[in-house]
Enzyme design. Sequence first.
Site, PDB file in Angstrom:
ATOM      1  N   ASP A 107       5.322   6.616   3.977  1.00 30.86           N
ATOM      2  CA  ASP A 107       6.162   5.511   3.476  1.00 30.86           C
ATOM      3  C   ASP A 107       6.793   4.913   4.698  1.00 30.86           C
ATOM      4  O   ASP A 107       6.599   5.411   5.811  1.00 30.86           O
ATOM      5  CB  ASP A 107       7.535   5.808   2.604  1.00 30.86           C
ATOM      6  N   SER A 108       7.093   3.509   4.441  1.00 33.40           N
ATOM      7  CA  SER A 108       7.513   2.398   5.658  1.00 33.40           C
ATOM      8  C   SER A 108       8.953   3.299   6.126  1.00 33.40           C
ATOM      9  O   SER A 108       9.480   3.050   7.349  1.00 33.40           O
ATOM     10  CB  SER A 108       7.811   1.328   5.212  1.00 33.40           C
ATOM     11  N   CYS A 132       4.450   3.878  -0.290  1.00 31.34           N
ATOM     12  CA  CYS A 132       5.077   2.497  -0.226  1.00 31.34           C
ATOM     13  C   CYS A 132       4.407   1.354  -0.961  1.00 31.34           C
ATOM     14  O   CYS A 132       3.204   1.454  -0.789  1.00 31.34           O
ATOM     15  CB  CYS A 132       4.894   2.419   1.402  1.00 31.34           C
ATOM     16  N   GLU A 176      19.882   0.831   2.256  1.00 28.89           N
ATOM     17  CA  GLU A 176      20.064   1.405   3.494  1.00 28.89           C
ATOM     18  C   GLU A 176      21.591   1.419   4.183  1.00 28.89           C
ATOM     19  O   GLU A 176      21.731   2.174   4.819  1.00 28.89           O
ATOM     20  CB  GLU A 176      19.108   0.920   4.427  1.00 28.89           C
ATOM     21  N   CYS A 182       9.373  -1.404  -5.456  1.00 29.87           N
ATOM     22  CA  CYS A 182       9.604  -0.777  -4.359  1.00 29.87           C
ATOM     23  C   CYS A 182      10.204   0.420  -4.080  1.00 29.87           C
ATOM     24  O   CYS A 182      11.274   0.322  -4.912  1.00 29.87           O
ATOM     25  CB  CYS A 182      10.777  -2.118  -3.535  1.00 29.87           C
ATOM     26  N   HIS A 193      12.628   1.411  -2.787  1.00 33.34           N
ATOM     27  CA  HIS A 193      14.410   1.634  -2.564  1.00 33.34           C
ATOM     28  C   HIS A 193      14.940   1.325  -4.016  1.00 33.34           C
ATOM     29  O   HIS A 193      16.190   1.613  -4.101  1.00 33.34           O
ATOM     30  CB  HIS A 193      14.736   0.611  -1.732  1.00 33.34           C
TER      31      HIS A 193
HETATM   32  N1  DGL Z   1       8.676   1.072   1.359  1.00 31.04           N
HETATM   33  C1  DGL Z   1       8.707  -0.331   0.964  1.00 31.04           C
HETATM   34  C2  DGL Z   1       8.031  -0.464  -0.350  1.00 31.04           C
HETATM   35  O1  DGL Z   1       7.944   0.154  -1.247  1.00 31.04           O
HETATM   36  C3  DGL Z   1      10.186  -0.698   1.071  1.00 31.04           C
HETATM   37  C4  DGL Z   1      10.828  -0.810   2.480  1.00 31.04           C
HETATM   38  C5  DGL Z   1       9.957  -1.575   3.308  1.00 31.04           C
HETATM   39  O2  DGL Z   1      10.033  -3.119   3.239  1.00 31.04           O
HETATM   40  O3  DGL Z   1       9.284  -1.248   3.993  1.00 31.04           O
HETATM   41  O4  DGL Z   1       7.647  -1.862  -0.608  1.00 31.04           O
END
Ligand code: DGL
Length: 267
Positions: A9-10, A72, A151, A183, A185
């Site tokens: 994931d990012s 992600c 976050e 997403c 989050h």
């Molecule tokens: N993990 C990213 C997503 O699911 C969210 C956070 C980001 O913008 O990197 O899109």
Amino acid sequence: MDRPIGVFDSGLGGLTVLKEIINILPNENIIYFGDTKRVPYGSMSEEIIIKYTFQAINLLLSKNVKAIVIACNTATALALSKCLDKYDLPIIGVIEAGARECLNITKNKVVGVIGTEATINSKKYNKELRKLDENIIVFEKSCPLFVPLVENGFSNKEESYLVAKNYLKDLINNNIDSLILGCTHYPILEETIKKVVGDNINLVNPAKETANDLKNILTENNLLNTSKTKSSYKYLVSHIDDKFESIANKFLGIKIEDIEKVDIQNY
Ligand code: DGL
């Protein structure tokens, strides 16, 4: 096959997907990589997102993973198809699973999708939904403030509620009966989002269906771990700060132990 599964994931949001993977595949060893130094990807260009995703996959391959989950949404939207062309191991993302789950749930076939700017601009959810059912009507909205709110510990606070109301008020006037949380989050904001959209709109979290897809792809490729030793979970991150542990534990719901910082630029 006791080689680990790689989950990327990012940042730490992908831990919401990892949680479902651990539930459904408790026997598997897992290496998670969160690009915590370069998160968020959601407002970056396609070229950068592809470059960062390739680096993450190269890192996971160096750890001998047998399959990879791009947990992600943004990286799935912009880079999954490029990864499937480039690499020769099972790789799955979260969008196809999320679209399928949404179609299982919707009754009136009018649905909403929320995600980062990059995910929404890519129209990947829209395309995937329409591939599965050409009669589906899709309304989309990017919610760029949701990630920093989560976050920074504002998940179920008044501030998040006000932002959610602002983002979602038009979307929910379109008669949607389901809303994809596109997403990683957003499941953390579920309570707040539910308060805004009400009980008649179902929230769709792609994580569980992604974990099911993973189980299927491992089974098809004869890659399931059949050894009886206790599973191991290792966490690689490109940056650790003082918020790390509390955020990580909130996302995953279990304590994170084996953490290592890596220099992702080397991959
Ligand atoms: N993990 C990213 C997503 O699911 C969210 C956070 C980001 O913008 O990197 O899109």
